[in-house]
Design an enzyme around this catalytic site. Sequence first.
Site, short mmCIF file in Angstrom:
data_model
loop_
_atom_site.label_atom_id
_atom_site.label_comp_id
_atom_site.label_asym_id
_atom_site.label_seq_id
_atom_site.Cartn_x
_atom_site.Cartn_y
_atom_site.Cartn_z
N GLN A 124 2.85 10.23 1.18
CA GLN A 124 4.27 9.40 1.17
C GLN A 124 5.06 9.76 -0.02
OE1 GLN A 124 2.32 5.15 2.25
NE2 GLN A 124 4.44 5.20 3.06
N GLY A 182 0.63 -1.33 0.00
CA GLY A 182 -0.19 -0.05 0.30
C GLY A 182 0.93 1.22 0.17
N HIS A 195 -4.03 1.32 7.89
CA HIS A 195 -2.56 1.88 7.97
C HIS A 195 -2.53 3.02 6.84
CE1 HIS A 195 1.86 1.35 7.98
NE2 HIS A 195 1.84 2.11 6.87
N GLU A 196 -3.16 2.96 5.72
CA GLU A 196 -3.05 3.93 4.68
C GLU A 196 -3.90 5.06 4.95
OE1 GLU A 196 -0.44 3.50 2.66
OE2 GLU A 196 -0.41 1.66 3.25
N CYS A 247 6.48 0.34 7.25
CA CYS A 247 6.02 1.34 6.48
C CYS A 247 7.22 2.02 5.69
CB CYS A 247 5.55 2.54 7.61
SG CYS A 247 4.96 4.11 6.54
N LEU A 248 6.77 1.87 4.42
CA LEU A 248 8.00 2.60 3.51
C LEU A 248 8.35 3.86 3.78
CD1 LEU A 248 6.14 1.46 0.11
CD2 LEU A 248 7.94 0.33 1.26
N HIS A 290 -2.20 7.54 7.01
CA HIS A 290 -1.43 8.53 6.51
C HIS A 290 -2.20 9.71 5.91
CE1 HIS A 290 2.33 6.40 6.15
NE2 HIS A 290 1.78 5.43 5.66
CO CO Z 1 2.98 3.47 5.78
#
Ligand code: CO
Length: 180
Positions: A52, A47, A135-136, A93-94, A139
Site C-alpha cells: 500500500q 492497519g 485484511h492486511e 481500505c486506505l 494485501h
Molecule cells: Co486495505
Amino acid sequence: MFEHLKIVQYPDPRLKRASKPVTQFDDRLRSLVARMIELMHESKGVGLAAPQVGENLRVFVVNPSQEPGDDRVYINPELSEASRVEDCAEEGCLSLPGINAEIARATAVRIDAFDLEGKPFNDEQGGYIARIWQHEFDHLNGTLIIDRMGMLAKLAARKTLKELEDAYAQEHARAGGKKD
Ligand code: CO
C-alpha cells in the site's frame, strides 16, 4: 530513506502483486516500517501493508486501538485459521477510499511472524484483530476487499471504482509528461 512514500490507491498495479519475503532485517526495513506506522496514524487507519506504500515486501503494521503505544509489526507473516467459523463485518481500505463492504472472515486466527530484529513470534486472536490480520495479509498476496465482495456490493461500488481508475489514469498521464 522512505519519507517520500505515500499510500497508493486502486488501481495501482503494485496492489495486485504478490509481495516477496523480507530477507534482511536492517536499517532499510526499520525505516520502511517507521514510515508505514506514520502513514497509518496520519490516515487514521488500523492497519497498513507494504504494497500500500508501493513496496512489494511481506510486511504489515497494525494498530487496532489507534493509540500511540499500540503499534504492531508483522514481517513474513503466515496465518492459519484457529476457527472454521466465519462472520461478516464492514471493512474499508486506505487504498480504496469511498468503498466499504461486508466481508466474511474467519473469527479466529493464529499468526506466525518475525519482529524487526528477525525474531520469530506467534499470537492467536479473535474478532477485530483477527479481521485486521486477514485484511492486511490479503494485501501481501495482491488481494483487495473488492476481490472478496459479493456481486451486489461490487455493483454498488462500480461508480467509485471508475472514479479511482480515472484519477489514476490522469495522474499517470501527467507523470508521463502528457497533457490532461
Ligand atoms: Co486495505
